[in-house]
Design a protein around this motif. Sequence first.
Motif, mmCIF file in Angstrom:
data_model
loop_
_atom_site.group_PDB
_atom_site.id
_atom_site.type_symbol
_atom_site.label_atom_id
_atom_site.label_comp_id
_atom_site.label_asym_id
_atom_site.label_seq_id
_atom_site.Cartn_x
_atom_site.Cartn_y
_atom_site.Cartn_z
ATOM 1 N N VAL A 1 -34.497 30.016 -50.953
ATOM 2 C CA VAL A 1 -33.625 29.424 -51.912
ATOM 3 C C VAL A 1 -33.317 28.022 -51.553
ATOM 4 O O VAL A 1 -33.385 27.188 -52.451
ATOM 5 C CB VAL A 1 -32.301 30.358 -51.860
ATOM 6 C CG1 VAL A 1 -31.502 30.217 -50.619
ATOM 7 C CG2 VAL A 1 -31.427 30.008 -53.242
ATOM 8 N N GLY A 2 -33.193 27.536 -50.390
ATOM 9 C CA GLY A 2 -33.063 26.426 -50.052
ATOM 10 C C GLY A 2 -34.216 25.383 -50.605
ATOM 11 O O GLY A 2 -33.842 24.237 -51.155
ATOM 12 N N GLU A 3 -35.481 25.934 -50.306
ATOM 13 C CA GLU A 3 -36.596 25.099 -50.978
ATOM 14 C C GLU A 3 -36.571 25.137 -52.319
ATOM 15 O O GLU A 3 -37.020 23.966 -53.027
ATOM 16 C CB GLU A 3 -37.908 25.720 -50.375
ATOM 17 C CG GLU A 3 -38.061 25.522 -48.897
ATOM 18 C CD GLU A 3 -39.178 26.556 -48.300
ATOM 19 O OE1 GLU A 3 -39.636 26.253 -47.029
ATOM 20 O OE2 GLU A 3 -39.609 27.386 -48.989
ATOM 21 N N LEU A 4 -36.416 26.053 -53.027
ATOM 22 C CA LEU A 4 -36.318 25.993 -54.365
ATOM 23 C C LEU A 4 -35.163 25.086 -54.853
ATOM 24 O O LEU A 4 -35.435 24.147 -55.979
ATOM 25 C CB LEU A 4 -35.909 27.489 -54.902
ATOM 26 C CG LEU A 4 -37.205 28.516 -54.864
ATOM 27 C CD1 LEU A 4 -36.605 29.949 -55.108
ATOM 28 C CD2 LEU A 4 -38.415 28.312 -55.503
ATOM 29 N N LEU A 5 -33.999 25.125 -54.480
ATOM 30 C CA LEU A 5 -33.044 24.079 -54.911
ATOM 31 C C LEU A 5 -33.657 22.686 -54.572
ATOM 32 O O LEU A 5 -33.259 21.757 -55.559
ATOM 33 C CB LEU A 5 -31.980 24.461 -53.968
ATOM 34 C CG LEU A 5 -30.884 25.613 -54.569
ATOM 35 C CD1 LEU A 5 -29.711 26.014 -53.593
ATOM 36 C CD2 LEU A 5 -30.364 25.168 -56.078
ATOM 37 N N MET B 1 -34.409 32.193 -57.768
ATOM 38 C CA MET B 1 -33.316 31.714 -56.741
ATOM 39 C C MET B 1 -32.702 32.906 -56.081
ATOM 40 O O MET B 1 -32.515 32.940 -54.892
ATOM 41 C CB MET B 1 -32.567 30.557 -57.266
ATOM 42 C CG MET B 1 -33.328 29.221 -57.494
ATOM 43 S SD MET B 1 -31.926 28.044 -58.033
ATOM 44 C CE MET B 1 -33.115 26.490 -58.382
ATOM 45 N N LEU B 2 -31.986 33.608 -56.794
ATOM 46 C CA LEU B 2 -31.192 34.775 -56.456
ATOM 47 C C LEU B 2 -31.821 35.494 -55.777
ATOM 48 O O LEU B 2 -31.482 36.248 -54.611
ATOM 49 C CB LEU B 2 -30.471 35.389 -57.763
ATOM 50 C CG LEU B 2 -29.356 34.712 -58.391
ATOM 51 C CD1 LEU B 2 -29.202 35.280 -59.659
ATOM 52 C CD2 LEU B 2 -28.182 34.220 -57.752
ATOM 53 N N PRO C 1 -33.651 26.598 -65.386
ATOM 54 C CA PRO C 1 -33.890 27.765 -66.534
ATOM 55 C C PRO C 1 -33.669 29.036 -66.002
ATOM 56 O O PRO C 1 -33.567 29.343 -64.748
ATOM 57 C CB PRO C 1 -35.410 27.640 -66.949
ATOM 58 C CG PRO C 1 -35.707 26.279 -66.412
ATOM 59 C CD PRO C 1 -34.845 25.743 -65.497
ATOM 60 N N LEU C 2 -33.078 29.927 -67.024
ATOM 61 C CA LEU C 2 -32.565 31.193 -66.489
ATOM 62 C C LEU C 2 -33.646 31.868 -65.514
ATOM 63 O O LEU C 2 -33.536 32.689 -64.731
ATOM 64 C CB LEU C 2 -32.369 31.971 -67.638
ATOM 65 C CG LEU C 2 -30.877 31.652 -68.691
ATOM 66 C CD1 LEU C 2 -30.533 32.776 -69.431
ATOM 67 C CD2 LEU C 2 -29.715 31.028 -67.663
ATOM 68 N N ILE D 1 -25.286 29.708 -55.730
ATOM 69 C CA ILE D 1 -26.469 29.421 -56.209
ATOM 70 C C ILE D 1 -26.423 29.036 -57.622
ATOM 71 O O ILE D 1 -27.103 28.103 -58.206
ATOM 72 C CB ILE D 1 -27.609 30.630 -55.872
ATOM 73 C CG1 ILE D 1 -27.628 30.781 -54.264
ATOM 74 C CG2 ILE D 1 -28.834 30.443 -56.596
ATOM 75 C CD1 ILE D 1 -28.301 32.109 -53.913
ATOM 76 N N LEU D 2 -25.898 29.839 -58.527
ATOM 77 C CA LEU D 2 -25.620 29.873 -59.973
ATOM 78 C C LEU D 2 -24.998 28.397 -60.081
ATOM 79 O O LEU D 2 -25.180 27.936 -61.066
ATOM 80 C CB LEU D 2 -25.050 30.866 -60.581
ATOM 81 C CG LEU D 2 -25.756 32.118 -60.394
ATOM 82 C CD1 LEU D 2 -24.881 33.438 -61.113
ATOM 83 C CD2 LEU D 2 -27.234 32.037 -61.202
#
Length: 264
Positions: free
Chosen positions: A4-8, A65-66, A58-59, A48-49
């Motif tokens: 999730v950190g990489e995606l953010l 991410m979740l 985008p959704l 996260i959200l």
Amino acid sequence: MDTVGELLRRWRHRRRLSQLDLAIAADVSARHVSLVETGKSNPSAGMILRLADQLDVPLRERNRMLLAAGFAPRYAERPLDRDAMPAAWDAIARVLRAHEPYPALVMDRRWNIVMTNRAVDPFLAHAAPDLLRPPINMVRLGLDPRGLAPHIVNLAEVRSLLRTRIGRQLAVAPDAELTALYQDLLMPGSEDAGHPPESEVAIPMIFRFGGRELRLFSTTTTFGTPLDITLDEISVESYYPTDAETAAYFTEPRAHPARHFSLS
């Protein structure tokens, strides 16, 4: 699999924001953003959200991410039909019908046609049958020599405009299939030399059918606050005549069988 950190971090870079910029926007500390991105802190689903909202993610990607953080997806992805989303279906159908006698259609994020009004039918009649097998891609339909391309007078300008729009779309939300479509049909070539679009608002699409010229410009409408992935990724493209001759063409009596194209 990305964390999730990489995606953010990837989305933050895509939006050209520093950790401090994101922290201020989300009302959290820059240190906390840094810890999340490096994997030293496990964010809650709400955090996260919260960060994703500030990054305008985008959704579909918010669900990703979740999942990367071990949480269940938050957003559903239902088909756009009367059974799954009756209110949305009816609202979109009303918009399309209200726009008649002028053309309007609904597209998904990959420019596949989801639904049309009856005024689109005369344009589809000029395309090869294999281009009309669902999912019908609007870009391929427009630029393929067996589609509408031979009937578009200002094809180079239209291609350049599509290149600009899809290029911006990919910069905001990369997609492998849309990238492949871009590379297949929209990479700059010698035929585009000297034909940059001067203005996305001012440039019409000029069609020639049976010796008649039709000049149309378009507007794009999206759902304002969708909570479903399908609604988040669709848009309504509405076309308007730029002159009296074009307007007269669409008000002439002609038979239009009802059409609906699914995403499948």
